[in-house]
Structure formats: structure tokens, C-alpha cells
Write an enzyme that holds these catalytic residues in place. Structure first.
Site, short mmCIF file in Angstrom:
data_model
loop_
_atom_site.label_atom_id
_atom_site.label_comp_id
_atom_site.label_asym_id
_atom_site.label_seq_id
_atom_site.Cartn_x
_atom_site.Cartn_y
_atom_site.Cartn_z
N CYS A 1 0.75 -1.63 -0.23
CA CYS A 1 -0.19 -0.05 -0.24
C CYS A 1 0.95 1.16 0.40
O CYS A 1 2.41 1.37 0.82
CB CYS A 1 -1.52 0.05 1.28
SG CYS A 1 -2.25 -1.37 0.81
N ASN B 1 11.79 -6.54 -6.19
CA ASN B 1 11.21 -7.28 -5.22
C ASN B 1 12.29 -7.98 -3.84
O ASN B 1 13.20 -8.09 -4.47
CB ASN B 1 11.39 -8.27 -6.53
CG ASN B 1 10.17 -9.90 -5.46
OD1 ASN B 1 10.33 -9.66 -4.42
ND2 ASN B 1 9.21 -10.88 -6.31
N ASN C 1 0.51 -13.61 -10.50
CA ASN C 1 -0.27 -14.53 -9.69
C ASN C 1 -1.94 -14.19 -9.08
O ASN C 1 -1.17 -13.16 -7.65
CB ASN C 1 0.64 -15.09 -9.17
CG ASN C 1 1.76 -15.70 -9.36
OD1 ASN C 1 1.23 -15.85 -10.90
ND2 ASN C 1 2.85 -16.10 -8.70
N HIS D 1 -1.59 -6.44 -8.06
CA HIS D 1 0.13 -6.70 -8.76
C HIS D 1 0.33 -7.27 -9.11
O HIS D 1 -0.42 -8.86 -9.45
CB HIS D 1 0.88 -6.05 -7.42
CG HIS D 1 1.00 -7.15 -6.47
ND1 HIS D 1 -0.47 -7.92 -5.80
CD2 HIS D 1 1.89 -8.49 -6.65
CE1 HIS D 1 -0.19 -9.43 -5.33
NE2 HIS D 1 1.44 -10.14 -6.48
N HIS E 1 3.72 -13.15 -23.40
CA HIS E 1 4.25 -13.88 -24.26
C HIS E 1 4.63 -13.24 -25.54
O HIS E 1 3.52 -12.35 -26.93
CB HIS E 1 4.61 -15.09 -24.61
CG HIS E 1 4.94 -15.95 -23.41
ND1 HIS E 1 4.71 -17.86 -23.72
CD2 HIS E 1 5.06 -16.03 -22.38
CE1 HIS E 1 4.95 -17.95 -22.56
NE2 HIS E 1 5.48 -17.09 -21.35
N HIS F 1 1.06 -12.31 -26.91
CA HIS F 1 -0.44 -12.87 -26.65
C HIS F 1 -0.04 -12.68 -25.70
O HIS F 1 1.29 -12.72 -24.59
CB HIS F 1 -0.74 -13.86 -27.82
CG HIS F 1 0.41 -15.49 -26.70
ND1 HIS F 1 1.69 -15.03 -27.81
CD2 HIS F 1 0.50 -16.00 -26.34
CE1 HIS F 1 2.59 -16.49 -27.61
NE2 HIS F 1 1.63 -16.86 -26.33
N MET G 1 -4.04 -30.55 -11.77
CA MET G 1 -3.03 -31.19 -12.09
C MET G 1 -1.87 -31.77 -11.70
O MET G 1 -0.37 -31.61 -11.86
CB MET G 1 -2.59 -29.75 -12.96
CG MET G 1 -2.85 -29.09 -13.35
SD MET G 1 -3.73 -30.36 -15.49
CE MET G 1 -5.21 -28.50 -16.29
N TYR H 1 -1.30 -37.75 -13.70
CA TYR H 1 -1.29 -38.27 -15.07
C TYR H 1 -0.82 -37.38 -15.44
O TYR H 1 0.55 -37.15 -16.07
CB TYR H 1 -2.94 -39.12 -15.70
CG TYR H 1 -2.37 -39.35 -16.12
CD1 TYR H 1 -2.38 -40.57 -17.12
CD2 TYR H 1 -2.94 -38.45 -17.72
CE1 TYR H 1 -2.46 -40.74 -18.36
CE2 TYR H 1 -2.80 -38.65 -18.77
CZ TYR H 1 -2.45 -40.64 -19.22
OH TYR H 1 -2.45 -40.46 -20.59
N GLU H 2 -1.23 -35.89 -15.09
CA GLU H 2 -1.01 -34.83 -15.77
C GLU H 2 1.18 -34.87 -15.44
O GLU H 2 1.43 -34.06 -16.31
CB GLU H 2 -1.47 -34.14 -14.88
CG GLU H 2 -3.04 -33.32 -15.46
CD GLU H 2 -4.06 -34.84 -15.28
OE1 GLU H 2 -3.36 -35.74 -14.12
OE2 GLU H 2 -4.73 -34.69 -15.17
O1 LIG Z 1 6.68 -14.43 -5.51
P1 LIG Z 1 6.08 -14.41 -4.69
O2 LIG Z 1 4.13 -14.42 -4.70
O3 LIG Z 1 5.97 -14.64 -3.14
O4 LIG Z 1 6.18 -16.63 -5.14
C1 LIG Z 1 4.80 -16.77 -5.92
O5 LIG Z 1 5.22 -16.46 -6.95
C2 LIG Z 1 6.08 -17.46 -7.83
C3 LIG Z 1 6.64 -17.33 -9.22
O6 LIG Z 1 5.52 -17.65 -10.11
C4 LIG Z 1 6.76 -18.69 -7.48
O7 LIG Z 1 7.62 -18.90 -7.94
C5 LIG Z 1 6.19 -18.90 -5.70
O8 LIG Z 1 6.05 -20.39 -5.96
C6 LIG Z 1 5.19 -18.09 -5.73
O9 LIG Z 1 4.74 -18.30 -4.32
O1 LIG Z 2 -9.10 -39.77 -11.06
P1 LIG Z 2 -9.13 -38.82 -9.58
O2 LIG Z 2 -8.12 -39.11 -8.52
O3 LIG Z 2 -10.56 -38.90 -8.80
O4 LIG Z 2 -8.38 -37.27 -10.21
C1 LIG Z 2 -7.05 -37.25 -9.52
O5 LIG Z 2 -6.46 -37.77 -10.78
C2 LIG Z 2 -6.22 -37.37 -12.01
C3 LIG Z 2 -4.73 -38.18 -12.67
O6 LIG Z 2 -3.88 -37.52 -12.09
C4 LIG Z 2 -6.46 -36.30 -12.25
O7 LIG Z 2 -6.88 -35.35 -14.16
C5 LIG Z 2 -7.93 -35.38 -11.35
O8 LIG Z 2 -7.61 -34.17 -11.54
C6 LIG Z 2 -7.71 -35.69 -9.63
O9 LIG Z 2 -8.74 -34.98 -9.16
#
Ligand SMILES: O=P(O)(O)O[C@H]1O[C@H](CO)[C@@H](O)[C@H](O)[C@H]1O
Ligand SMILES: O=P(O)(O)O[C@H]1O[C@H](CO)[C@@H](O)[C@H](O)[C@H]1O
Lengths: 351, 351
Positions: free
Chosen positions: A55, A77, A153, A166, A281, A299, A316, A319-320
Site C-alpha cells: 500500500c 522485489n 498470480n 499487483h 509472451h 499474446h 494437475m 497423470y498430468e
Molecule cells: O513471488 P511470490 O508471489 O512470493 O511467489 C509466488 O510466485 C512465484 C513466481 O511465480 C513462485 O515461484 C512462488 O512459488 C509463488 O509462491
Molecule cells: O482420478 P481422480 O483421483 O479422481 O482425479 C485426480 O487424478 C487425476 C489423474 O492424475 C487428475 O486428472 C484429476 O484432476 C485429479 O483430481
């Protein structure tokens, strides 16, 4: 025999920018959710919190005092991930233990003096001031650094620890993974097709209309064909533009207008201040300024984590993390949903 | 002038398996955390919950009744992300709108009849039964599918909705992103160096000793040089092994032993049942069975989200989503920390 239906049958889609596939499982929205729910948001953020280091007029943990700013405000920062003027590692001998120097700088940029507003609740002039400051930072840091990553973020679920509106800027000597691959894929496409990939893409999307959410004279907001996050979107200029600083005055005004509209729709999806990570980007800077970057199209990317409601996100994981991202609704369904949302912010709604 | 110090100066490291870089900011652990904290875990999980669809003898939401199993138990996921016998899309004409068929199957595997145990609290025989079942599934599904992804999401913070010890298996006709790139990078390395990348890597790590946490006759547990998550690790056989089914009887026993040890250390890091996503990567199956896969080395990956404490995780957002992963402690610091933890599980500790 049944015919193929994108809205019904699992399939994979290709992202030509990153060369990655996403698994789309449209039938999967039906499954019940018994997992973690996020804390509902606090909605009682004070206009000015004397203890908030973002602030105006407040003292930050390192003892520095913020000016009494009345528009945007940029500062270094206090806990930067990248540092300048550090020694470099020896070039490494092994392909399995490769290290490289990384120097850089990290900035924080406040959008507005008040803690209780967000971009969609600001005036077009105020959002325009944010855009102008982004442009200025990209130009300034771009003189020295090869990549300037502007990102926001937003929301506790995104690890954002401060409700004051911010964003951050991390500028580096190296070209990070994602920009580096996009630099290559866009260049390869350009060599082959003699026109920029994302300019062609937007043209085709404007014809198809299936994934466009909103547009104005100079911008398009859409769900990319290859979106990974449930409500992931891209914001692109209609004209070929390499960097923020190449936008005209009216394109910046149009950008402010479409940003307010799109962020209003996002907030209206679950009637909350919508969490996301977003960032810009565009063509790389620094040493890349001397190269031809005609293959680049500027974009913005929006990656929101929520899936079902204000408190249930898409995880995510598993599997992801190990194989491939997977999504539970199609890009077209997400675009339909967002398109249908009201243009009046829920906080301004007279119920 | 200052000399380069890996433990002090920000740098980037290269992952030769995925061709991605990670930004390492060792000085950054000092920053304070005011962001989101996770809910502390529930520790009062009943041995048998009559409403839990994974417990023996219970009825699942689709009406099917689980057998009264007394070891592992595998069944079809009631809400699969992948389906078999679905129609395929037309081959697409545009490089910007590429879709492909995806068929597959999703299974759930319970590790144990009791809900109140986890792998590190099981007997070596019980863990061995899990390993044998993994092997069996990989062999069976590998006959039909090109990739069999075995993975475990553990803990609410990983989106795991059920405390009963279990993992999942998603098998697909397509080779997903991560396995596909590892298939290529390992092959390229093999052609050039005439030996498998990860076999060479383990040999060099065993010499250096800096990132090894524990080892036994046939396995090594280490923090990879290029780790992204704060306590990310890899588990690898010392011998060249392509797939789970190629492990000998004694290698499976050794695997059970080292898994119990490593998971005990993980749990002891913050004295909680440690959340993570883990999974196995080995040579692809299905159509790839006819090809030479000598470049592949079997390995398990552990991706735990926690950074500072039982309730503060690392947020992979903003910069990480848009540019490049960033970590706050070095791989060597993480290995030191894990190595120093007791081998007796905190639940068995006599305080
Ligand atoms: O810098 P901040 O807001 O404290 O931190 C956040 O953003 C960063 C950049 O995306 C990440 O690396 C951190 O894990 C997240 O907590
Ligand atoms: O299949 P679940 O355990 O319900 O779901 C979890 O695992 C999956 C596979 O990693 C992911 O796609 C889902 O987002 C997560 O919530």
C-alpha cells in the site's frame, strides 16, 4: 455404428506452439467430487491496510518506505529469485550435469493505490495506465535482458500472498523453456508458411467462431483449441504485433476495454474474484533485438485453476505430472460457457 | 572477487531427459511466507469405513460390490478419463487444429484392505505384493496399449479424494508427452554414447555421492541434479532394466525394502503422511514391444508439493506456468536433508 463427436469422445489435441498434446475427456464432468475444496475467498479487503507492504506510504519488511503513489508503482522485489552481477559456473563437461549462469532482476508492480479493487473494477484509464507501465518495463528491461516475463498470480489458490492488485516482472539473461520452444516453433512455422503462426491461427478462429469469446476492433479473446486448464484462454491482437511496445495508442485503449470485459466474465463465472496466473509472451528482447522476430505474435495467456465452482479446482497431478495434461470439458464448451456470462460485474449487479 | 558457489548463486540446470531447464534460487528460502497454508491432515482414518467405495466388501457408486479382498485389489475406474472402442476423428487438414484418436482404459488398484495404513507402514511382503501387482498390470495392459501409466496421487493437497491406500493405472493407445520426449532423448543419448543415459547417470551419481539419499544392492534413491519440486526424487535400479517385468525376484524384494525406507524418510520430513504424486516410467509397450528399447532405463518419479512445512507447499504458478520452473533450495540441500532423517517411522517412534 456411432460417429465421431468431439463433444462426447475422448481424444487428444495438439498445441503447435509447445508441441505438446492434451487429453480431452468430455464425458468426465459427470464424476462426483469428494476431494479437497479451497477456502472461500475473503471479501472484506480494506481499501488501505497499514500493515500491507504494497500500500502507498507503508514501510516494507526491508525498511524501505513506499511513496504515496496514486497510479501504478514499481519496485524491486525484496526476495528476488534472480540476481544480477553474480559469478558464473565453469562450463560443464558432462551432458548429464549441465549448469548455466542465470542473472536477472525481479520487480513488483502495483496496479492501483487501493487494495479493494481489481482490474475489472478499475476504469479504462486506470487499466490503460497498467498497460502503459507494462510496456515501459518491457522496453526498459528488454534493453539488458533476453526475456522479460510479466505475470500476475491472482488469488490465494495461486499462491498469491497479497490481495493488493499487483503483478510481477522477472527478467533474465536466459530464454526460459516455454518462450524458447515458442521461439522455435513459431520460426519453423513462419519459414514453412511465410506467415506468423498465431496470426494465421486467429484468422481461422475468427472464421470458425466456435472458440471466440469476445472481440473488439483490435483484440480477440478465445479459448485455444489446445487449452489445458478448464477455462484457459488467450488474448491476441488481430494485427501482427511482436511486442507490447509495438501497440498503437488505440490498440492500447482497445486492450484496456477487452481486459475489463474478459475479467468481468471471469469474475462472473462463479461470482468471485477469479483466481488465475496470467502473463505476456512476445518477441524476446536483449540480444534478440538484433534478430528478425517476424515469426512472433504477441499474446497474453490466462491460466485459471478452477473447474467446478469457486472452491473446486482442477488438480494437475499424477497423470498430468507424469504423462500428459488431461481436461474434463472441451475448449468449445468452455468458450460457450464464458461467452454466455453477463458483461456486468457481479459486484455491480442490482439483484 | 567472489567465486561461483552452487549453494549460493542463482543458476539454471538442464534436465537431459526432458530437455527443460530449472531455475535454482538457493538464497530464496529466506523469504517470509504469508500465503495460503494447507489444512493439516486428518489423522483419524478408520481401519474400515462402511461408506468408503475402496474398502473390502463395500458397494461402489455404480452398484458394484467389492470382494472381501485381503491383499491388493484392482478394478475399472468408475469415471475413466479414457475409453475403449470409441470412434476416431477424421485426420485433420490443418497444422493448427490437430486432433488424434485416444483410446485407453483406467484402473484403480487398492494396496491393502485397511484404510489406516500407508506403504511405509506395511510389511515388506505386503509392499512386495503391490510391486507384483504393478508388474502384472504393466504386462497385461502392455499387450494392448502403447503406454501404461501407473501413478499414485497421495494426500488431499494432491487432489486425492480417498485416504484408502491406492494408485491408478491409465493405459493409452498414444504415447503421452513426457514418455514420448524421454523415448527420444534416451534414444539420442544411446546412439551417441552407446550406453543408456540413466544407467550412466546413476553410475556418476554413485561416484559423486552428493545427491544419493539411500541405496541397497539393487536400487538407488536420489534427488536428480535437475529436480524441480523441493523434495523431488527418483528411484532407479543399479542394473540396466527396461520394464518392471524385467526385475528379478531379489530386485523386487530390494525394491520393497527401499520403498519402505524412502517413504519413511518422506513421512519423517514433517512428521505427516507425506503427500506426493509418484509413478513409473519404463520402456513403452504395445506396438513398441517389437522395437529395440535398449535406451530405456526403468525409474520411478516422486513429486511432493511441500516446501517449508506440513502445510506450506511450493506454488508452481506464474513464472513456472509461463516461463520455467523455479526452486528455492538446491538438489544437494534437499538430498542432505532427506539423508539425515531418521529411518524409524514417526508413528513408531517412542518419544
Ligand atoms: O513471488 P511470490 O508471489 O512470493 O511467489 C509466488 O510466485 C512465484 C513466481 O511465480 C513462485 O515461484 C512462488 O512459488 C509463488 O509462491
Ligand atoms: O482420478 P481422480 O483421483 O479422481 O482425479 C485426480 O487424478 C487425476 C489423474 O492424475 C487428475 O486428472 C484429476 O484432476 C485429479 O483430481
Amino acid at each position: 455404428i456411432r460417429t465421431w463427436d468431439l463433444r462426447e469422445h475422448p481424444h487428444i489435441r495438439y498445441n503447435p506452439l509447445t508441441e505438446e498434446w492434451v487429453t480431452v475427456s468430455p464425458h468426465r464432468m459427470k464424476r462426483p467430487w469428494q476431494g479437497q475444496v479451497e477456502k472461500p475467498q475473503e471479501d472484506d479487503i480494506p481499501r488501505h491496510d497499514p500493515k500491507n507492504p504494497l500500500c502507498p506510504g507503508n514501510t516494507r519488511p526491508n525498511g524501505k518506505v513506499n511513496p504515496d503513489y496514486d497510479s501504478t508503482f514499481v519496485f524491486d522485489n525484496d526476495f528476488p529469485a534472480l540476481l544480477d552481477d553474480i559469478p558464473s559456473p565453469e562450463p560443464s563437461d558432462s551432458p548429464l550435469f549441465k549448469t548455466a549462469a542465470a542473472c536477472g532482476t525481479c520487480k513488483v508492480m502495483c496496479f492501483h493505490p487501493r487494495s479493494d479493487v481489481t482490474l475489472p473494477l478499475m476504469s479504462p484509464q486506470e487499466v490503460r495506465a497498467v498497460i502503459d507501465k507494462w510496456t515501459e518495463i518491457n522496453t526498459d528491461l528488454g534493453k539488458k535482458y533476453n526475456w522479460v516475463q510479466i505475470f500476475e498470480n491472482k488469488g490465494a489458490v495461486m499462491g498469491c500472498s497479497n490481495p493488493h492488485p499487483h503483478c510481477q516482472v522477472w527478467a533474465s539473461s536466459y530464454l526460459p523453456n516455454d518462450p524458447a520452444i515458442k521461439h522455435r516453433t513459431q520460426r519453423e512455422y513462419y519459414m514453412k508458411h511465410k506467415s506468423p503462426m498465431l496470426v494465421d491461427y486467429v484468422k481461422q478462429e475468427l472464421n470458425k467462431k466456435e472458440r471466440i469469446i469476445i472481440e473488439n476492433d483490435s483484440w480477440v479473446w478465445l479459448v485455444p483449441y489446445w487449452a489445458v486448464w478448464p477455462y484457459e484462454t488467450m488474448l491476441l491482437p488481430k494485427r501482427h504485433v511482436q511486442r507490447l511496445e509495438d501497440l498503437t495508442d488505440s490498440e492500447r485503449n482497445d486492450l484496456a476495454a477487452i481486459m475489463i470485459k474478459l475479467l468481468t466474465k471471469y469474475d462472473n463465472l462463479f461470482d468471485i474474484s477469479f483466481p488465475y496466473s496470467m502473463g505476456w509472451h512476445g518477441a524476446p528482447t536483449g540480444e534478440y533485438m538484433d534478430e528478425d522476430n517476424s515469426h512472433w505474435q504477441l499474446h497474453a495467456l490466462y491460466y485459471p485453476p478452477l473447474l467446478r465452482s469457486a472452491t473446486v479446482k482442477k488438480f494437475m497431478v499424477g497423470y498430468e505430472m507424469l504423462s500428459q495434461p488431461q481436461r474434463d470439458l472441451t475448449a468449445e464448451q468452455a468458450a460457450d460457457k464464458l461467452r454466455g456470462l453477463p458483461d456486468t460485474h457481479y459486484k455491480h449487479r442490482t439483484s
